[in-house]
Design a protein around this motif. Structure first.
Motif, short mmCIF file in Angstrom:
data_model
loop_
_atom_site.label_atom_id
_atom_site.label_comp_id
_atom_site.label_asym_id
_atom_site.label_seq_id
_atom_site.Cartn_x
_atom_site.Cartn_y
_atom_site.Cartn_z
N ALA A 9 -7.51 0.00 10.88
CA ALA A 9 -6.89 0.57 9.69
C ALA A 9 -7.49 -0.03 8.42
N TYR A 10 -7.75 -1.34 8.44
CA TYR A 10 -8.31 -1.97 7.26
C TYR A 10 -9.74 -1.49 6.99
N ALA A 11 -10.49 -1.18 8.04
CA ALA A 11 -11.85 -0.67 7.84
C ALA A 11 -11.83 0.64 7.06
N GLY A 12 -10.83 1.48 7.33
CA GLY A 12 -10.69 2.71 6.55
C GLY A 12 -10.37 2.41 5.10
N GLU A 13 -9.58 1.37 4.88
CA GLU A 13 -9.25 0.96 3.52
C GLU A 13 -10.48 0.41 2.79
N VAL A 14 -11.31 -0.35 3.51
CA VAL A 14 -12.55 -0.88 2.92
C VAL A 14 -13.47 0.28 2.51
N LYS A 15 -13.55 1.29 3.35
CA LYS A 15 -14.37 2.47 3.02
C LYS A 15 -13.85 3.14 1.75
N ALA A 16 -12.53 3.30 1.66
CA ALA A 16 -11.94 3.95 0.50
C ALA A 16 -12.15 3.12 -0.76
N PHE A 17 -11.97 1.80 -0.66
CA PHE A 17 -12.15 0.95 -1.83
C PHE A 17 -13.60 0.95 -2.29
N SER A 18 -14.53 0.91 -1.35
CA SER A 18 -15.95 0.90 -1.71
C SER A 18 -16.33 2.17 -2.47
N ALA A 19 -15.82 3.31 -1.99
CA ALA A 19 -16.09 4.56 -2.69
C ALA A 19 -15.48 4.55 -4.09
N ALA A 183 -7.92 9.39 -12.04
CA ALA A 183 -8.69 10.63 -12.01
C ALA A 183 -8.40 11.40 -10.72
N GLY A 184 -8.26 12.71 -10.84
CA GLY A 184 -7.85 13.53 -9.70
C GLY A 184 -8.73 13.41 -8.47
N GLY A 185 -10.03 13.33 -8.67
CA GLY A 185 -10.95 13.27 -7.53
C GLY A 185 -10.90 11.98 -6.75
N ASN A 186 -10.21 10.97 -7.26
CA ASN A 186 -10.17 9.66 -6.60
C ASN A 186 -8.87 9.41 -5.84
N GLN A 187 -7.98 10.37 -5.83
CA GLN A 187 -6.63 10.10 -5.32
C GLN A 187 -6.59 9.80 -3.82
N TRP A 188 -7.45 10.39 -3.03
CA TRP A 188 -7.43 10.10 -1.59
C TRP A 188 -7.77 8.63 -1.36
N ASN A 189 -8.80 8.13 -2.04
CA ASN A 189 -9.19 6.73 -1.88
C ASN A 189 -8.13 5.79 -2.44
N VAL A 190 -7.56 6.15 -3.58
CA VAL A 190 -6.50 5.32 -4.17
C VAL A 190 -5.31 5.21 -3.22
N THR A 191 -4.93 6.33 -2.61
CA THR A 191 -3.79 6.34 -1.70
C THR A 191 -4.04 5.43 -0.50
N ALA A 192 -5.23 5.51 0.07
CA ALA A 192 -5.57 4.68 1.23
C ALA A 192 -5.48 3.19 0.90
N VAL A 193 -6.01 2.80 -0.26
CA VAL A 193 -5.98 1.40 -0.66
C VAL A 193 -4.56 0.97 -1.01
N ARG A 194 -3.87 1.80 -1.77
CA ARG A 194 -2.51 1.46 -2.21
C ARG A 194 -1.57 1.25 -1.04
N ASN A 195 -1.63 2.15 -0.04
CA ASN A 195 -0.74 2.03 1.11
C ASN A 195 -1.00 0.75 1.90
N GLY A 196 -2.27 0.42 2.09
CA GLY A 196 -2.59 -0.82 2.81
C GLY A 196 -2.11 -2.04 2.06
N GLN A 197 -2.33 -2.06 0.75
CA GLN A 197 -1.88 -3.20 -0.06
C GLN A 197 -0.36 -3.34 -0.01
N GLU A 198 0.33 -2.21 -0.09
CA GLU A 198 1.79 -2.27 -0.11
C GLU A 198 2.34 -2.80 1.20
N LYS A 199 1.80 -2.34 2.33
CA LYS A 199 2.31 -2.80 3.63
C LYS A 199 2.04 -4.29 3.84
N ARG A 200 0.86 -4.75 3.44
CA ARG A 200 0.55 -6.18 3.56
C ARG A 200 1.47 -7.01 2.68
#
Length: 245
Positions: A9-19, A183-200
């Protein structure tokens, strides 16, 4: 007993944050940023009982002069980031059941802040190992800059490289980083990172609160300075049903 993390799950978050963060990295450092996810996934796939995820080359971020109070125009500063995280198979659990969940043995993200007219400042955001003192998550000035003095170790909310980079981007690029996230085009990546941060973060805070309730003879700040994580439940693959970092 220590905290555990679903690395798939964190690897997916790393991908989203990098983008999300690539816009804030000079072209020469983009390969190092993209390599974070690649090396993490490679480590997960070949690891056995213990392994280390670390930077081969530090990730350098673009400079900014917008980090001081409103109306002030300080000279541009930038930061670079490197890290080392050690993961171990949890003891006493079936490896198939464990899947992508690993125990965190140690983690340290090194941040160097530089401005052309001043000496650099080096910080460590650490997840302490069994040989260290202080809060489980703490930040401190590098001992190389303090003559070997390891204190103060101040309570932190982050040690993973993506979280520490997020903090530093907020510091150096406060308005641009926030605007970029919205920005609208970044919301998928923001959501992935935000959810991981919140759960941790919620697992971390809940664990601290549990230990606070069991200790009625110590001040709360004192308890934080000696706090050691006891989050031991295996999280589900999506981290949604069981506790874990």
């Amino acid at each position: 007993m220590s905290a555990r993390i679903d690395l798939e799950a964190y690897a997916g978050e790393v991908k989203a944050f990098s983008a999300l963060a690539e816009k804030f990295v000079p072209h020469s450092s983009v390969p190092a940023l993209r390599r974070l996810e690649q090396d993490l996934r490679a480590g997960i796939s070949r690891a056995n009982s213990s392994w280390t995820w670390s930077t081969i080359q530090e990730v350098v971020f673009k400079p900014s002069g917008k980090y001081d109070a409103p109306g002030k125009k300080p000279k541009p500063a930038h930061f670079s980031l490197g890290f080392e995280c050690v993961f171990t198979r949890p003891a006493g659990v079936n490896q198939k059941k464990c899947g992508p969940v690993w125990e965190i043995s140690h983690g340290s993200t090194h941040v160097k802040v530089e401005r052309e007219d001043k000496p650099s400042l080096e910080l460590h955001f650490d997840y302490k190992n069994i040989g260290q003192l202080g809060p489980q998550l703490h930040v401190q000035v590098a001992e190389s800059q303090t003559g070997g003095l390891p204190i103060p170790r101040l309570v932190a909310m982050a040690f993973l490289p993506t979280d520490c980079a997020d903090i530093m981007l907020c510091e150096l690029h406060p308005t641009d980083w926030e605007r970029h996230q919205r920005a609208g085009g970044n919301q998928w990546n923001v959501t992935a990172v935000r959810n991981g941060q919140e759960k941790r973060t919620m697992a971390y805070l809940n664990d601290i609160h549990t230990q606070w309730k069991s200790d009625v003879k110590q001040t709360r700040f004192s308890a934080l300075q000696s706090y050691t994580a006891k989050v031991a439940m295996l999280p589900a693959h999506d981290s949604s049903t069981k506790r874990g970092w």
